[in-house]
Design an enzyme around this catalytic site. Structure first.
Site, PDB file in Angstrom:
ATOM      1  N   LYS A 120      11.344  71.744 -99.505  1.00 29.49           N
ATOM      2  CA  LYS A 120      11.099  73.180 -99.398  1.00 29.49           C
ATOM      3  C   LYS A 120      10.167  73.419 -98.214  1.00 29.49           C
ATOM      4  O   LYS A 120       9.264  72.615 -97.938  1.00 29.49           O
ATOM      5  CB  LYS A 120      10.473  73.679-100.704  1.00 29.49           C
ATOM      6  N   SER A 201      11.531  80.867-106.110  1.00 30.03           N
ATOM      7  CA  SER A 201      11.491  80.873-104.656  1.00 30.03           C
ATOM      8  C   SER A 201      12.089  79.622-104.009  1.00 30.03           C
ATOM      9  O   SER A 201      12.271  79.579-102.795  1.00 30.03           O
ATOM     10  CB  SER A 201      10.041  81.026-104.173  1.00 30.03           C
ATOM     11  N   SER A 225      10.020  79.204-110.197  1.00 33.65           N
ATOM     12  CA  SER A 225      10.563  78.992-108.850  1.00 33.65           C
ATOM     13  C   SER A 225      11.369  77.723-108.675  1.00 33.65           C
ATOM     14  O   SER A 225      12.080  77.574-107.687  1.00 33.65           O
ATOM     15  CB  SER A 225       9.430  79.023-107.812  1.00 33.65           C
TER      16      SER A 225
END
Length: 538
Positions: A120, A201, A225
Site C-alpha cells: 500500500k 482504504s 480498511s
C-alpha cells in the site's frame, strides 16, 4: 498424503507450462505476453500458493525473474482498467535476478524468497519508489529507511514489486471523499464489477490481489480498511491484534488503531506472509507485549479440522434481513461450520457500538491524528509539508487536484485540536472508546464460552458514485477500536457477480486460532473465483 502431493505438483507443472512460465528464459529475452497469456496467467496464479511457487522455483521450473516479469506484464495489461497499482519498482527485475542467484547458490533467505509483493502506498520504502499516502503533497518525500515490516519482507526474500493505490490519507481526509480515490492514483475499480466500489482504504491492495497483479499485497487498517476491500474483492484480509505487526514507517492515522496486514487470494499465503511480517520493533512500543502471538511455523495454524469441537458464535443482528444474497451466503456458511464439526451458538450478536463509542472515538482519533501525522511529517526527509497545518494549506493551493468536489473537513477538524495525547480529557475519551469496544466483544465471548464469532463481513459493493448509505451494522468498528483481530475470507457471490465475505473475529491475541478457522472454512468451500471485469452488475 504422498499421492496427493504428487498430484498437486503435477498440476503446478501443467499450469506453469500452460502460461509459458517455464525455464529456461534468457534475462535479455523479449518476455512480453499477449493479452490472452496475461489472462491465462491470472487463472493459473489464482490457484497457486506461495509454497507451490517456492517448490517450482526450487525445482528450476520457474524463476523469480520470470514470475516478476509475468506480474509486470499483467499490471501493464490489466491495471489501466483498475488503477490498482500506482507505481512499479524500477528495481524489481534486478531484485528478482538477485533472488535467483541466491537460490542457485543455495542461499535463500526465507519463505518469501523471490515472491513479488505489492505494498500500500502509505508504507515507506527507502528506494526509488515514493510513499505518498495518495497525496501529491508527499511526492517529494524521501523516507530515510524501509518501514519495519518492509525490512522483514526483504529479509525473508520478498521482491518489492511496487505500490498499490489507496483512498487518499487512508480515508481520513474529507467526509465526502470516495473510497479508492487518490490524487496520485485516480479511482481504483473493483475487478469483479468495474462500476462498483473497491471499498477502502486498502483499495488498490485488495483489487491487485484479486486480479493477480502480485502474489500477495499489504494493506493497512484503521477501521475496516483491510477487511472491507478484501470482502469486496473475494480475497482474504487479515487485521491482527494491535501490535502484532509494527507500524514503524507507515503513514499514520492513529497508533491506537493502525494495523498493517496481508491481503491474499488464499489463507495459506496470508498466514505465511503475516508470520514473516510479525515481530517486535523497538520503534513501536505496541509490538513488544504481543511478541510471539503467532507460532514460529505458520503451518501449525492451518489444519482442515481446526473448527472441530470449537464453539463459534453467530452474529446476525444488524446484518440479517438487509440483503437476500448476503443472507443466503451467510446461512450456507453457518451450515458449513456445523458440517466441519463446530458447535454453532446462535444469538451471539455483538452490540452496535457506534452510538456508544462515537462521542469518545472521534475526539480521540482527531487528537491522535494530529499528533501522529505531525510526527511522521516532521521526521520524514524531503521538500513536503512538515505538519498538518501546512498540509491543509497545500491542499487549498492545489485544490483542483487535491479537492475535486469534496472538502478536507477531517484534516481541518484534527488541526483544531492541540494534538496533546497526554491531556486528561483526551485520555478519558480514548479509555472510554477502547474499553467499551473491548467489552462489546469480550462480554459475548464470555457469556457463550466462545472460541470465535462469525458474521457476514459487509453488503455487496455499492456503486462507486452515489452508493448511498446502508443499515448494515459495521462488523469492524468493535474490533478496530478494541485492537482485536478480524479476518475475512471469501464466502460466495451475489447474483450480480459481486463477492460476499465471511468474517471470523475474536478477542485479543486469538489471531492464530482465527487463521485456522478461516483456513478450514476456505478449504471446505473453495468459494473464491477469479474476477471477470464486468462493466456493470448483471
Amino acid at each position: 498424503m504422498r499421492s496427493s502431493a504428487r498430484t498437486r505438483r503435477r498440476g503446478i507443472v501443467a499450469a506453469l507450462t500452460g502460461v509459458c512460465l517455464l525455464l529456461p528464459a534468457s534475462a535479455h529475452a523479449d518476455d512480453r505476453t499477449t493479452s490472452l497469456q496475461a489472462s491465462e496467467m491470472s487463472t493459473v496464479l489464482d490457484r497457486l500458493t506461495i509454497p507451490d511457487l517456492q517448490w517450482a522455483m526450487d525445482g528450476r521450473l520457474l524463476s523469480s525473474e520470470r514470475l516478476t516479469r509475468g506480474y509486470l506484464d499483467r499490471i501493464n495489461a490489466v491495471n489501466p482498467r483498475l488503477k490498482a497499482v500506482v507505481q512499479t519498482n524500477p528495481d524489481a527485475l534486478a531484485l528478482a535476478r538477485q533472488s535467483d542467484s541466491r537460490r542457485r547458490a543455495h542461499q535463500t533467505r526465507g519463505p518469501l524468497e523471490g515472491i513479488p509483493i505489492l505494498l500500500k502506498e502509505n508504507i515507506d520504502t527507502a528506494d526509488r519508489q515514493t510513499t505518498t499516502a495518495g497525496s501529491t503533497a508527499l511526492r517529494t518525500a524521501k523516507p530515510a529507511k524501509d518501514a519495519f515490516l518492509v525490512q522483514r519482507l526483504r529479509d525473508a526474500g520478498a521482491v518489492i514489486l511496487g505500490k498499490a493505490n489507496m483512498s487518499e490519507w487512508a480515508n481520513f481526509y474529507g467526509s465526502g471523499q470516495i473510497p479508492g480515490w487518490s490524487a496520485v492514483g485516480g479511482q481504483t475499480r473493483n475487478p469483479y464489477v468495474l462500476d462498483r466500489s473497491p471499498c477502502g482504504s486498502s483499495s488498490g491492495s485488495a483489487a491487485a490481489a484479486a486480479a493477480g497483479l502480485a502474489t500477495v499485497t499489504i494493506g493497512t487498517e484503521t477501521d475496516s480498511s483491510i477487511v472491507c476491500p478484501s470482502a469486496a474483492t473475494s480475497t482474504v484480509g487479515v487485521k491482527t491484534t494491535l501490535g502484532v505487526v509494527s507500524r514503524g514507517g507507515v503513514v499514520p492515522i492513529t497508533n491506537q488503531h493502525d494495523t498493517p496486514g496481508p491481503i491474499a487470494r488464499t489463507v495459506t499465503d496470508a498466514a505465511l506472509t503475516l508470520a514473516v511480517m510479525a515481530g517486535a520493533d523497538a520503534g513501536d512500543p505496541a509490538t513488544a507485549p504481543v511478541a510471539g502471538a503467532l507460532p514460529a511455523d505458520y503451518r501449525t495454524m492451518l489444519t482442515r479440522d481446526s473448527l472441530r469441537g470449537k464453539r463459534i458464535g453467530v452474529w446476525r443482528k444488524g446484518h440479517e434481513g438487509i440483503d437476500r444474497d448476503v443472507d443466503r451466503v451467510f446461512e450456507s456458511a453457518v451450515q458449513r461450520l456445523r458440517a466441519l464439526g463446530a458447535t454453532v451458538v446462535e444469538g451471539a450478536d455483538v452490540p452496535d457500538v457506534i452510538g456508544m463509542v462515537q462521542p469518545h472515538l472521534l475526539p480521540a482519533v482527531l487528537t491522535e491524528f494530529k499528533h501522529d501525522l505531525n510526527g511522521y511529517l516532521a521526521t520524514t526527509p524531503g521538500g513536503h509539508p512538515k505538519n498538518l497545518t501546512d498540509l491543509i494549506a497545500y491542499n487549498k493551493k492545489h485544490a483542483a487536484v487535491e479537492l475535486p468536489g469534496f472538502e478536507q473537513d477531517l484534516l481541518e477538524m484534527a488541526d483544531k485540536t492541540d494534538g496533546n495525547v497526554n491531556d486528561p480529557a483526551y485520555r478519558a475519551h480514548r479509555a472510554a472508546a477502547t474499553g467499551q469496544a473491548r467489552d462489546s466483544i469480550d462480554a459475548v465471548v464470555k457469556k457463550y464460552r466462545l472460541d470465535a464469532i462469525v458474521t457476514a463481513t459487509d453488503l455487496p459493493a455499492p456503486p462507486i458514485f452515489g452508493g448511498g448509505g446502508s443499515s448494515f451494522v459495521s462488523s469492524t468498528r468493535s474490533t478496530s477500536t478494541a485492537g482485536y483481530p478480524h479476518i475475512t475470507v471469501p464466502g460466495g457471490f451475489a447474483r450480480t457477480g459481486l463477492p460476499i465475505g465471511v468474517s471470523f473475529l475474536g478477542t485479543r491475541l486469538t489471531d492464530a486460532s482465527l487463521l485456522g478457522y478461516a483456513y478450514a472454512f476456505e478449504q471446505a468451500t473453495h468459494a473464491r473465483k477469479a474476477p471477470h471485469y464486468l462493466p456493470t452488475a448483471r
